[in-house]
Scaffold this motif. Structure first.
Motif, PDB file in Angstrom:
ATOM      1  N   ILE A 200      27.844-122.329 -18.872  1.00 57.66           N
ATOM      2  CA  ILE A 200      27.288-121.973 -20.296  1.00 57.66           C
ATOM      3  C   ILE A 200      28.530-122.941 -20.986  1.00 57.66           C
ATOM      4  O   ILE A 200      28.165-124.536 -21.484  1.00 57.66           O
ATOM      5  CB  ILE A 200      27.455-120.279 -20.627  1.00 57.66           C
ATOM      6  CG1 ILE A 200      25.816-119.425 -19.795  1.00 57.66           C
ATOM      7  CG2 ILE A 200      26.607-120.432 -22.142  1.00 57.66           C
ATOM      8  CD1 ILE A 200      24.461-120.852 -19.481  1.00 57.66           C
ATOM      9  N   ASP A 201      29.729-122.053 -21.403  1.00 63.54           N
ATOM     10  CA  ASP A 201      30.240-122.804 -22.508  1.00 63.54           C
ATOM     11  C   ASP A 201      31.807-123.444 -21.644  1.00 63.54           C
ATOM     12  O   ASP A 201      33.074-124.000 -22.260  1.00 63.54           O
ATOM     13  CB  ASP A 201      30.722-122.095 -23.304  1.00 63.54           C
ATOM     14  CG  ASP A 201      31.194-120.299 -22.608  1.00 63.54           C
ATOM     15  OD1 ASP A 201      31.300-120.103 -21.703  1.00 63.54           O
ATOM     16  OD2 ASP A 201      30.894-119.124 -23.823  1.00 63.54           O
ATOM     17  N   ASP A 202      32.037-123.648 -20.291  1.00 59.18           N
ATOM     18  CA  ASP A 202      33.080-123.293 -19.157  1.00 59.18           C
ATOM     19  C   ASP A 202      32.637-124.149 -17.755  1.00 59.18           C
ATOM     20  O   ASP A 202      32.483-123.736 -17.068  1.00 59.18           O
ATOM     21  CB  ASP A 202      34.450-121.951 -19.749  1.00 59.18           C
ATOM     22  CG  ASP A 202      35.733-122.378 -19.193  1.00 59.18           C
ATOM     23  OD1 ASP A 202      35.697-123.823 -19.093  1.00 59.18           O
ATOM     24  OD2 ASP A 202      36.557-122.293 -19.270  1.00 59.18           O
ATOM     25  N   LYS A 203      33.929-124.371 -17.084  1.00 57.67           N
ATOM     26  CA  LYS A 203      33.311-125.075 -16.075  1.00 57.67           C
ATOM     27  C   LYS A 203      33.891-123.872 -15.343  1.00 57.67           C
ATOM     28  O   LYS A 203      34.557-122.330 -15.775  1.00 57.67           O
ATOM     29  CB  LYS A 203      34.255-126.264 -15.193  1.00 57.67           C
ATOM     30  CG  LYS A 203      35.644-125.908 -15.539  1.00 57.67           C
ATOM     31  CD  LYS A 203      36.893-127.372 -15.089  1.00 57.67           C
ATOM     32  CE  LYS A 203      38.456-126.584 -15.184  1.00 57.67           C
ATOM     33  NZ  LYS A 203      39.194-127.765 -15.018  1.00 57.67           N
ATOM     34  N   SER A 204      33.080-124.102 -13.797  1.00 55.67           N
ATOM     35  CA  SER A 204      33.454-122.865 -13.010  1.00 55.67           C
ATOM     36  C   SER A 204      33.435-123.262 -10.806  1.00 55.67           C
ATOM     37  O   SER A 204      32.512-124.209 -10.594  1.00 55.67           O
ATOM     38  CB  SER A 204      32.173-121.846 -13.022  1.00 55.67           C
ATOM     39  OG  SER A 204      32.714-121.367 -11.668  1.00 55.67           O
ATOM     40  N   TRP A 205      33.856-122.855 -10.037  1.00 54.59           N
ATOM     41  CA  TRP A 205      33.927-123.093  -8.653  1.00 54.59           C
ATOM     42  C   TRP A 205      32.994-122.852  -8.345  1.00 54.59           C
ATOM     43  O   TRP A 205      32.678-121.239  -8.178  1.00 54.59           O
ATOM     44  CB  TRP A 205      35.678-123.164  -8.468  1.00 54.59           C
ATOM     45  CG  TRP A 205      34.884-123.853  -7.386  1.00 54.59           C
ATOM     46  CD1 TRP A 205      35.397-124.523  -6.242  1.00 54.59           C
ATOM     47  CD2 TRP A 205      35.346-122.620  -5.940  1.00 54.59           C
ATOM     48  NE1 TRP A 205      35.652-123.977  -4.680  1.00 54.59           N
ATOM     49  CE2 TRP A 205      35.584-123.504  -4.372  1.00 54.59           C
ATOM     50  CE3 TRP A 205      35.542-121.083  -5.716  1.00 54.59           C
ATOM     51  CZ2 TRP A 205      35.018-123.150  -3.864  1.00 54.59           C
ATOM     52  CZ3 TRP A 205      34.856-120.401  -4.839  1.00 54.59           C
ATOM     53  CH2 TRP A 205      34.938-121.510  -3.229  1.00 54.59           C
ATOM     54  N   ILE A 206      32.273-123.336  -7.712  1.00 53.44           N
ATOM     55  CA  ILE A 206      31.163-122.421  -6.459  1.00 53.44           C
ATOM     56  C   ILE A 206      30.781-122.615  -5.134  1.00 53.44           C
ATOM     57  O   ILE A 206      31.284-124.379  -4.779  1.00 53.44           O
ATOM     58  CB  ILE A 206      29.702-123.394  -7.581  1.00 53.44           C
ATOM     59  CG1 ILE A 206      29.593-122.918  -9.549  1.00 53.44           C
ATOM     60  CG2 ILE A 206      28.586-122.587  -6.986  1.00 53.44           C
ATOM     61  CD1 ILE A 206      29.593-121.823  -9.966  1.00 53.44           C
ATOM     62  N   SER A 207      30.805-121.808  -4.605  1.00 54.98           N
ATOM     63  CA  SER A 207      30.540-122.433  -3.131  1.00 54.98           C
ATOM     64  C   SER A 207      28.735-122.156  -3.186  1.00 54.98           C
ATOM     65  O   SER A 207      28.808-120.672  -3.447  1.00 54.98           O
ATOM     66  CB  SER A 207      31.483-121.313  -2.369  1.00 54.98           C
ATOM     67  OG  SER A 207      31.587-121.470  -0.902  1.00 54.98           O
ATOM     68  N   ALA A 208      27.751-121.992  -2.397  1.00 54.58           N
ATOM     69  CA  ALA A 208      26.816-121.894  -1.701  1.00 54.58           C
ATOM     70  C   ALA A 208      26.509-121.997  -0.577  1.00 54.58           C
ATOM     71  O   ALA A 208      27.233-123.185   0.091  1.00 54.58           O
ATOM     72  CB  ALA A 208      25.452-122.462  -2.786  1.00 54.58           C
ATOM     73  N   LYS A 209      26.375-120.835   0.736  1.00 57.13           N
ATOM     74  CA  LYS A 209      25.643-121.328   1.869  1.00 57.13           C
ATOM     75  C   LYS A 209      23.947-120.582   2.226  1.00 57.13           C
ATOM     76  O   LYS A 209      24.264-120.117   1.029  1.00 57.13           O
ATOM     77  CB  LYS A 209      26.688-120.458   2.656  1.00 57.13           C
ATOM     78  CG  LYS A 209      28.360-121.369   2.601  1.00 57.13           C
ATOM     79  CD  LYS A 209      29.455-120.552   3.636  1.00 57.13           C
ATOM     80  CE  LYS A 209      30.497-121.074   4.105  1.00 57.13           C
ATOM     81  NZ  LYS A 209      31.621-120.775   5.094  1.00 57.13           N
ATOM     82  N   ALA A 210      23.899-121.497   3.161  1.00 59.59           N
ATOM     83  CA  ALA A 210      22.444-120.716   3.618  1.00 59.59           C
ATOM     84  C   ALA A 210      22.575-119.321   4.708  1.00 59.59           C
ATOM     85  O   ALA A 210      23.906-119.579   4.812  1.00 59.59           O
ATOM     86  CB  ALA A 210      21.768-122.091   4.233  1.00 59.59           C
ATOM     87  N   SER A 211      20.967-119.191   5.044  1.00 59.77           N
ATOM     88  CA  SER A 211      21.477-117.842   5.698  1.00 59.77           C
ATOM     89  C   SER A 211      22.198-118.435   7.479  1.00 59.77           C
ATOM     90  O   SER A 211      22.556-117.447   8.097  1.00 59.77           O
ATOM     91  CB  SER A 211      20.347-117.171   6.227  1.00 59.77           C
ATOM     92  OG  SER A 211      19.275-117.668   6.644  1.00 59.77           O
ATOM     93  N   ASP A 212      22.062-119.664   7.646  1.00 60.88           N
ATOM     94  CA  ASP A 212      22.530-120.416   8.957  1.00 60.88           C
ATOM     95  C   ASP A 212      24.070-120.503   8.952  1.00 60.88           C
ATOM     96  O   ASP A 212      24.500-120.805   9.642  1.00 60.88           O
ATOM     97  CB  ASP A 212      22.157-121.478   9.053  1.00 60.88           C
ATOM     98  CG  ASP A 212      21.558-122.225   8.562  1.00 60.88           C
ATOM     99  OD1 ASP A 212      22.147-122.313   7.807  1.00 60.88           O
ATOM    100  OD2 ASP A 212      21.323-123.352   8.796  1.00 60.88           O
ATOM    101  N   GLY A 213      24.456-120.435   7.653  1.00 62.82           N
ATOM    102  CA  GLY A 213      26.243-120.500   7.180  1.00 62.82           C
ATOM    103  C   GLY A 213      25.779-122.059   7.120  1.00 62.82           C
ATOM    104  O   GLY A 213      27.362-122.709   6.545  1.00 62.82           O
ATOM    105  N   LYS A 214      24.704-122.725   6.321  1.00 63.81           N
ATOM    106  CA  LYS A 214      25.153-124.252   6.076  1.00 63.81           C
ATOM    107  C   LYS A 214      25.857-124.321   4.817  1.00 63.81           C
ATOM    108  O   LYS A 214      25.462-123.403   3.339  1.00 63.81           O
ATOM    109  CB  LYS A 214      24.296-125.149   6.289  1.00 63.81           C
ATOM    110  CG  LYS A 214      24.119-126.228   5.474  1.00 63.81           C
ATOM    111  CD  LYS A 214      22.963-127.065   5.429  1.00 63.81           C
ATOM    112  CE  LYS A 214      22.576-128.541   5.837  1.00 63.81           C
ATOM    113  NZ  LYS A 214      21.237-128.806   5.534  1.00 63.81           N
ATOM    114  N   LEU A 215      27.058-125.484   4.535  1.00 56.81           N
ATOM    115  CA  LEU A 215      27.408-124.975   3.180  1.00 56.81           C
ATOM    116  C   LEU A 215      26.634-126.408   2.531  1.00 56.81           C
ATOM    117  O   LEU A 215      26.028-127.364   2.509  1.00 56.81           O
ATOM    118  CB  LEU A 215      28.792-125.776   3.356  1.00 56.81           C
ATOM    119  CG  LEU A 215      29.865-126.039   1.892  1.00 56.81           C
ATOM    120  CD1 LEU A 215      29.965-124.714   1.865  1.00 56.81           C
ATOM    121  CD2 LEU A 215      30.958-126.450   2.190  1.00 56.81           C
ATOM    122  N   LEU A 216      26.119-125.477   1.179  1.00 49.78           N
ATOM    123  CA  LEU A 216      25.122-125.778   0.148  1.00 49.78           C
ATOM    124  C   LEU A 216      25.914-127.213  -0.791  1.00 49.78           C
ATOM    125  O   LEU A 216      25.213-127.781  -1.299  1.00 49.78           O
ATOM    126  CB  LEU A 216      24.099-125.187  -0.204  1.00 49.78           C
ATOM    127  CG  LEU A 216      23.198-124.726   0.435  1.00 49.78           C
ATOM    128  CD1 LEU A 216      22.131-123.547   0.112  1.00 49.78           C
ATOM    129  CD2 LEU A 216      22.145-125.439   1.487  1.00 49.78           C
TER     130      LEU A 216
END
Length: 276
Positions: A200-216
């Motif tokens: 919304i109003d500031d940056k953020s570090w994001i990490s997202a993974k699928a159910s099989d462990g794949k890094l999205l």
């Protein structure tokens, strides 16, 4: 016979005292050991990834993603091992140039004052053009009216053409369009889990993974940017500086209020969203 003080003179030690404080990383490591905690246990309780904990204990803050995240990790780890976060944050600021100074307001106002004034429209030329257009239209109308009177009297004196009316029964029915929903992902597929994140109003570090462990995705989400992830079973998230994140899961907005600078680990599956 020597002139002046020798390099090993006691006066030099008095004039330049050594800073005998432990480094930030060593202080956190000693605090963790004194508390009887392993790196895995600290990572599980603070939600700070194990490689980042190891890097901070070695005084390597490059993996934190910036000063904001580094301060947040130091504060979180210090509380977990029973240390005072304030002194460590003060030491970090002293070693890394301190917090960024706020931008003074005065130069902004000065810039506003020295901007050149916009050119005003030439109203005289506009009025002359409008008068010429009106005179031309009136003359054209009068000329056409005179020509129609002299050449087509039957048309002028005849009855007015009959107006066609449309029966109310033949009027096409009006369809009411549904009002747009408040979320762009309201109509998400039921057989998948869909997660949308917006900074919304500031940056953020994001990490997202699928159910099989794949890094999205693994990186920064700048203010105003959005990311959407889908998987057939589950999405695992890690949010650094979770405060500015707005989160929609399976078309529903998550109402949890995250703290600025905090690190959040979340998991979502299909159906009604529930934080892992």
């Amino acid at each position: 016979m020597s002139i002046g003080n020798s390099p090993e003179s006691p006066e030099d030690d008095r004039n330049f005292p050594a800073d005998d404080r432990d480094s930030i990383g060593r202080a956190l490591q000693q605090g963790r050991i004194a508390a009887g905690l392993t790196v895995d246990e600290v990572s599980a309780s603070t939600r700070v990834r194990i490689p980042i904990v190891h890097a901070i204990e070695e005084d390597d803050f490059s993996r934190c993603g910036g000063d904001v995240y580094a301060r947040g990790h130091i504060r979180t780890l210090a509380r977990a091992v029973g240390l005072d976060p304030a002194s460590l944050i003060e030491q970090y600021d002293a070693e890394h140039g301190g917090r960024p100074a706020p931008t003074p307001a005065a130069p902004l106002f000065e810039a506003e004052r020295i901007r050149p004034e916009p050119r005003r429209p030439n109203w005289t030329a506009a009025m002359v053009a409008a008068i010429v257009a009106v005179v031309g239209f009136v003359g054209f109308t009068m000329f056409n009216g005179t020509d129609a009177t002299t050449s087509g009297g039957a048309v002028v004196g005849g009855p007015a053409p009959e107006k066609k009316t449309t029966s109310p029964t033949t009027k096409p029915a009006q369809t009411t369009k549904p009002a747009p929903t408040g979320s762009a992902i309201a109509a998400v597929p039921k057989d998948k889990v869909t997660v949308k994140l917006t900074a919304i109003d500031d940056k953020s570090w994001i990490s997202a993974k699928a159910s099989d462990g794949k890094l999205l995705f693994d990186g920064l989400l700048l203010a105003g940017e959005s990311k959407t992830f889908q998987d057939a079973e589950r999405i695992d998230l890690i949010l650094g500086n979770a405060g500015p994140i707005e989160l929609f899961v399976n078309g529903k907005k998550i109402q949890d209020k995250f703290e600025s600078g905090a690190v959040e680990r979340l998991s979502y599956a299909k159906g009604d969203p529930e934080a892992g």
